[in-house]
Design a protein around this motif. Structure first.
Motif, PDB file in Angstrom:
ATOM      1  N   GLU A 142       0.832  -1.214   0.000  1.00 55.19           N
ATOM      2  CA  GLU A 142       0.000   0.000   0.000  1.00 55.19           C
ATOM      3  C   GLU A 142       0.869   1.268   0.000  1.00 55.19           C
ATOM      4  O   GLU A 142       0.571   2.244  -0.702  1.00 55.19           O
ATOM      5  CB  GLU A 142      -0.923  -0.007   1.220  1.00 55.19           C
ATOM      6  N   ILE A 143       1.964   1.236   0.781  1.00 56.92           N
ATOM      7  CA  ILE A 143       2.876   2.394   0.763  1.00 56.92           C
ATOM      8  C   ILE A 143       3.442   2.586  -0.642  1.00 56.92           C
ATOM      9  O   ILE A 143       3.582   3.706  -1.129  1.00 56.92           O
ATOM     10  CB  ILE A 143       4.030   2.224   1.778  1.00 56.92           C
ATOM     11  N   ARG A 144       3.752   1.474  -1.316  1.00 53.54           N
ATOM     12  CA  ARG A 144       4.304   1.594  -2.679  1.00 53.54           C
ATOM     13  C   ARG A 144       3.282   2.232  -3.631  1.00 53.54           C
ATOM     14  O   ARG A 144       3.657   2.974  -4.543  1.00 53.54           O
ATOM     15  CB  ARG A 144       4.758   0.232  -3.210  1.00 53.54           C
ATOM     16  N   GLU A 145       2.009   1.927  -3.426  1.00 50.04           N
ATOM     17  CA  GLU A 145       0.976   2.581  -4.243  1.00 50.04           C
ATOM     18  C   GLU A 145       1.002   4.097  -4.027  1.00 50.04           C
ATOM     19  O   GLU A 145       0.933   4.878  -4.982  1.00 50.04           O
ATOM     20  CB  GLU A 145      -0.419   2.042  -3.859  1.00 50.04           C
ATOM     21  N   ILE A 146       1.109   4.498  -2.774  1.00 45.87           N
ATOM     22  CA  ILE A 146       1.123   5.934  -2.441  1.00 45.87           C
ATOM     23  C   ILE A 146       2.391   6.582  -3.000  1.00 45.87           C
ATOM     24  O   ILE A 146       2.345   7.680  -3.582  1.00 45.87           O
ATOM     25  CB  ILE A 146       1.035   6.125  -0.912  1.00 45.87           C
ATOM     26  N   LEU A 147       3.535   5.910  -2.830  1.00 44.72           N
ATOM     27  CA  LEU A 147       4.794   6.469  -3.333  1.00 44.72           C
ATOM     28  C   LEU A 147       4.789   6.576  -4.853  1.00 44.72           C
ATOM     29  O   LEU A 147       5.389   7.492  -5.430  1.00 44.72           O
ATOM     30  CB  LEU A 147       5.978   5.612  -2.855  1.00 44.72           C
ATOM     31  N   SER A 148       4.115   5.632  -5.506  1.00 44.21           N
ATOM     32  CA  SER A 148       4.001   5.705  -6.960  1.00 44.21           C
ATOM     33  C   SER A 148       3.259   6.977  -7.373  1.00 44.21           C
ATOM     34  O   SER A 148       3.624   7.642  -8.356  1.00 44.21           O
ATOM     35  CB  SER A 148       3.278   4.454  -7.485  1.00 44.21           C
ATOM     36  N   ASP A 149       2.218   7.345  -6.593  1.00 39.22           N
ATOM     37  CA  ASP A 149       1.496   8.595  -6.862  1.00 39.22           C
ATOM     38  C   ASP A 149       2.405   9.806  -6.645  1.00 39.22           C
ATOM     39  O   ASP A 149       2.322  10.806  -7.371  1.00 39.22           O
ATOM     40  CB  ASP A 149       0.274   8.713  -5.948  1.00 39.22           C
ATOM     41  N   ASP A 150       3.263   9.735  -5.614  1.00 43.59           N
ATOM     42  CA  ASP A 150       4.201  10.834  -5.357  1.00 43.59           C
ATOM     43  C   ASP A 150       5.175  10.994  -6.532  1.00 43.59           C
ATOM     44  O   ASP A 150       5.463  12.111  -6.962  1.00 43.59           O
ATOM     45  CB  ASP A 150       4.986  10.575  -4.064  1.00 43.59           C
ATOM     46  N   VAL A 151       5.678   9.869  -7.027  1.00 43.31           N
ATOM     47  CA  VAL A 151       6.600   9.922  -8.168  1.00 43.31           C
ATOM     48  C   VAL A 151       5.893  10.521  -9.391  1.00 43.31           C
ATOM     49  O   VAL A 151       6.450  11.376 -10.097  1.00 43.31           O
ATOM     50  CB  VAL A 151       7.153   8.517  -8.492  1.00 43.31           C
ATOM     51  N   ASP A 152       4.654  10.103  -9.615  1.00 43.38           N
ATOM     52  CA  ASP A 152       3.877  10.660 -10.742  1.00 43.38           C
ATOM     53  C   ASP A 152       3.730  12.177 -10.611  1.00 43.38           C
ATOM     54  O   ASP A 152       3.845  12.915 -11.605  1.00 43.38           O
ATOM     55  CB  ASP A 152       2.478  10.025 -10.798  1.00 43.38           C
ATOM     56  N   ALA A 153       3.466  12.631  -9.387  1.00 41.31           N
ATOM     57  CA  ALA A 153       3.269  14.071  -9.166  1.00 41.31           C
ATOM     58  C   ALA A 153       4.544  14.844  -9.489  1.00 41.31           C
ATOM     59  O   ALA A 153       4.495  15.922 -10.102  1.00 41.31           O
ATOM     60  CB  ALA A 153       2.852  14.315  -7.714  1.00 41.31           C
ATOM     61  N   ILE A 154       5.681  14.308  -9.080  1.00 44.22           N
ATOM     62  CA  ILE A 154       6.958  14.987  -9.359  1.00 44.22           C
ATOM     63  C   ILE A 154       7.225  14.972 -10.864  1.00 44.22           C
ATOM     64  O   ILE A 154       7.656  15.981 -11.446  1.00 44.22           O
ATOM     65  CB  ILE A 154       8.113  14.308  -8.585  1.00 44.22           C
ATOM     66  N   PHE A 155       6.951  13.847 -11.495  1.00 51.66           N
ATOM     67  CA  PHE A 155       7.217  13.732 -12.935  1.00 51.66           C
ATOM     68  C   PHE A 155       6.367  14.730 -13.731  1.00 51.66           C
ATOM     69  O   PHE A 155       6.832  15.359 -14.680  1.00 51.66           O
ATOM     70  CB  PHE A 155       6.946  12.302 -13.395  1.00 51.66           C
ATOM     71  N   ARG A 156       5.102  14.885 -13.301  1.00 53.12           N
ATOM     72  CA  ARG A 156       4.225  15.842 -13.983  1.00 53.12           C
ATOM     73  C   ARG A 156       4.617  17.286 -13.682  1.00 53.12           C
ATOM     74  O   ARG A 156       4.527  18.164 -14.542  1.00 53.12           O
ATOM     75  CB  ARG A 156       2.761  15.636 -13.547  1.00 53.12           C
ATOM     76  N   GLY A 157       5.073  17.522 -12.451  1.00 51.64           N
ATOM     77  CA  GLY A 157       5.281  18.896 -12.024  1.00 51.64           C
ATOM     78  C   GLY A 157       6.654  19.466 -12.300  1.00 51.64           C
ATOM     79  O   GLY A 157       6.832  20.688 -12.253  1.00 51.64           O
ATOM     80  N   ASP A 158       7.635  18.612 -12.565  1.00 52.97           N
ATOM     81  CA  ASP A 158       9.002  19.101 -12.760  1.00 52.97           C
ATOM     82  C   ASP A 158       9.435  18.879 -14.207  1.00 52.97           C
ATOM     83  O   ASP A 158       9.716  17.740 -14.604  1.00 52.97           O
ATOM     84  CB  ASP A 158       9.952  18.371 -11.805  1.00 52.97           C
ATOM     85  N   PRO A 159       9.531  19.941 -15.004  1.00 55.43           N
ATOM     86  CA  PRO A 159       9.943  19.774 -16.403  1.00 55.43           C
ATOM     87  C   PRO A 159      11.347  19.181 -16.539  1.00 55.43           C
ATOM     88  O   PRO A 159      11.694  18.624 -17.583  1.00 55.43           O
ATOM     89  CB  PRO A 159       9.923  21.212 -16.945  1.00 55.43           C
ATOM     90  N   ALA A 160      12.171  19.311 -15.478  1.00 60.84           N
ATOM     91  CA  ALA A 160      13.548  18.792 -15.551  1.00 60.84           C
ATOM     92  C   ALA A 160      13.617  17.285 -15.326  1.00 60.84           C
ATOM     93  O   ALA A 160      14.659  16.669 -15.579  1.00 60.84           O
ATOM     94  CB  ALA A 160      14.419  19.504 -14.516  1.00 60.84           C
ATOM     95  N   ALA A 161      12.541  16.685 -14.849  1.00 59.10           N
ATOM     96  CA  ALA A 161      12.559  15.243 -14.577  1.00 59.10           C
ATOM     97  C   ALA A 161      12.485  14.468 -15.894  1.00 59.10           C
ATOM     98  O   ALA A 161      11.552  14.645 -16.676  1.00 59.10           O
ATOM     99  CB  ALA A 161      11.383  14.875 -13.682  1.00 59.10           C
ATOM    100  N   LYS A 162      13.493  13.641 -16.141  1.00 58.39           N
ATOM    101  CA  LYS A 162      13.564  12.905 -17.413  1.00 58.39           C
ATOM    102  C   LYS A 162      12.789  11.601 -17.373  1.00 58.39           C
ATOM    103  O   LYS A 162      12.240  11.166 -18.375  1.00 58.39           O
ATOM    104  CB  LYS A 162      15.029  12.606 -17.775  1.00 58.39           C
TER     105      LYS A 162
END
Length: 326
Positions: A142-162
């Motif tokens: 369940e934590i991995r599900e939540i962390l996956s959402d966090d990673v998605d948020a950073i990927f969407r929000g940071d243009p520098a994230a490759k």
């Protein structure tokens, strides 16, 4: 074990000729040592002598790192894993974490009982230790599900994230979130010491200070991160974006308000809010309404409605360039 007598003159230990100067140094050393021991007796509240031992801080830090390996296999220590050996490697790691968790939880619960003046009876906490250790292992997916959402948020929000793996490997905000979500699990189960050491460990590594009591929703993005402070009773909704130097703090901190977590001292941030660098939001009754944007360096001590845009009303003055040539 036979210990070397502490009263042996330093000059004799070091093979130096016995001289008046050496005797003087020896007396000075013995006095300093006696003063140190006396200080331990005077301020016993900041020492741990002749009591139940706490787990070593670096042991808890290694545990936090190993838990991250379970969250992000192959990315934290860049181990080479393949599907054939994955169950064996992860099985060993999970078993080790489970054993260490039980040991550390036992130590801190017994220690806490002694601090309260109660008798430390292992039989009374055995079932609780086993339950919490198993609950955490079972909670990992369940934590991995939540962390996956966090990673998605950073990927969407940071243009520098490759790519998303780069975020897990390199972004301090991701490390802070993964350890916070672990520490918060144990905080919610009233485990002392352990969650605070975890949160201060990641604070020292990233400059991001999230109290383990803070409630963070899904899809949280902490960009850059350095100087971010999120207090114990903060509540953050889903899809919150926070930049460096943001403080979610208390108004006029008072120790009597910090009786456990019964008094809300820190703000509530509703869903889909962006808080830019250097903003300070204070107070337990302060609510930032959903879909708001909080500009850089603003100071907020009262609630703002949903959809607000709060920014500094700064007058800029542009002057003609001045020549400093002689």
């Amino acid at each position: 074990m036979v210990r070397e007598p502490i009263c042996l003159p330093l000059c004799l230990k070091e093979g130096i000729n016995f001289s008046g100067e050496c005797v003087s140094n020896e007396i000075r050393f013995q006095k300093a040592l006696a003063d140190i021991i006396k200080s331990y007796q005077k301020h016993s509240e900041i020492a741990q002598i002749d009591e139940i031992c706490l787990p070593a801080k670096d042991s808890i830090q290694r545990l936090a790192d190993d838990i991250q390996v379970l969250f992000f296999p192959g990315l934290i220590r860049q181990e080479c894993l393949d599907p054939l050996d994955l169950p064996y490697v992860i099985g060993q790691k999970t078993l080790s974490i489970h054993h260490r968790l039980k040991s550390y939880i036992r130590q801190v619960l017994l220690w806490e009982a002694v601090q309260r003046g109660e008798q430390a009876e292992e039989s009374l906490i055995k079932e609780r230790i086993e339950t919490i250790a198993f609950e955490f292992i079972e909670y990992i997916p369940e934590i991995r599900e939540i962390l996956s959402d966090d990673v998605d948020a950073i990927f969407r929000g940071d243009p520098a994230a490759k790519n998303k793996k780069e975020i897990v490997i390199a972004y301090p905000g991701m490390m802070a979130l993964s350890i916070h979500r672990t520490a918060h699990f144990f905080y919610n189960r009233n485990i002392p010491i352990l969650p605070r050491i975890m949160s201060e460990y990641v604070h020292s590594q990233t400059g991001i200070d999230i109290h383990p009591g803070a409630k963070l929703g899904r899809g949280t993005m902490i960009d850059h991160g350095t100087g971010v402070v999120i207090g114990e009773t903060s509540i953050l909704g889903d899809h919150i974006r926070i930049y460096q130097g943001v403080t979610l703090g208390a108004l006029s901190p008072d120790k009597k308000h910090a009786h456990y977590n019964q008094v809300k001292r820190h703000p509530t941030i509703e869903d889909n809010v962006v808080i830019y660098a250097g903003a300070t939001i204070l107070g337990g009754e302060t609510v930032i309404g959903r879909d708001s944007v909080i500009g850089g360096n603003v100071w907020i001590t009262r609630s703002v409605p949903s959809g607000s845009k709060i920014y500094m009303d700064t007058q800029w003055t542009t002057q003609k360039s001045v020549s400093f040539d002689n």
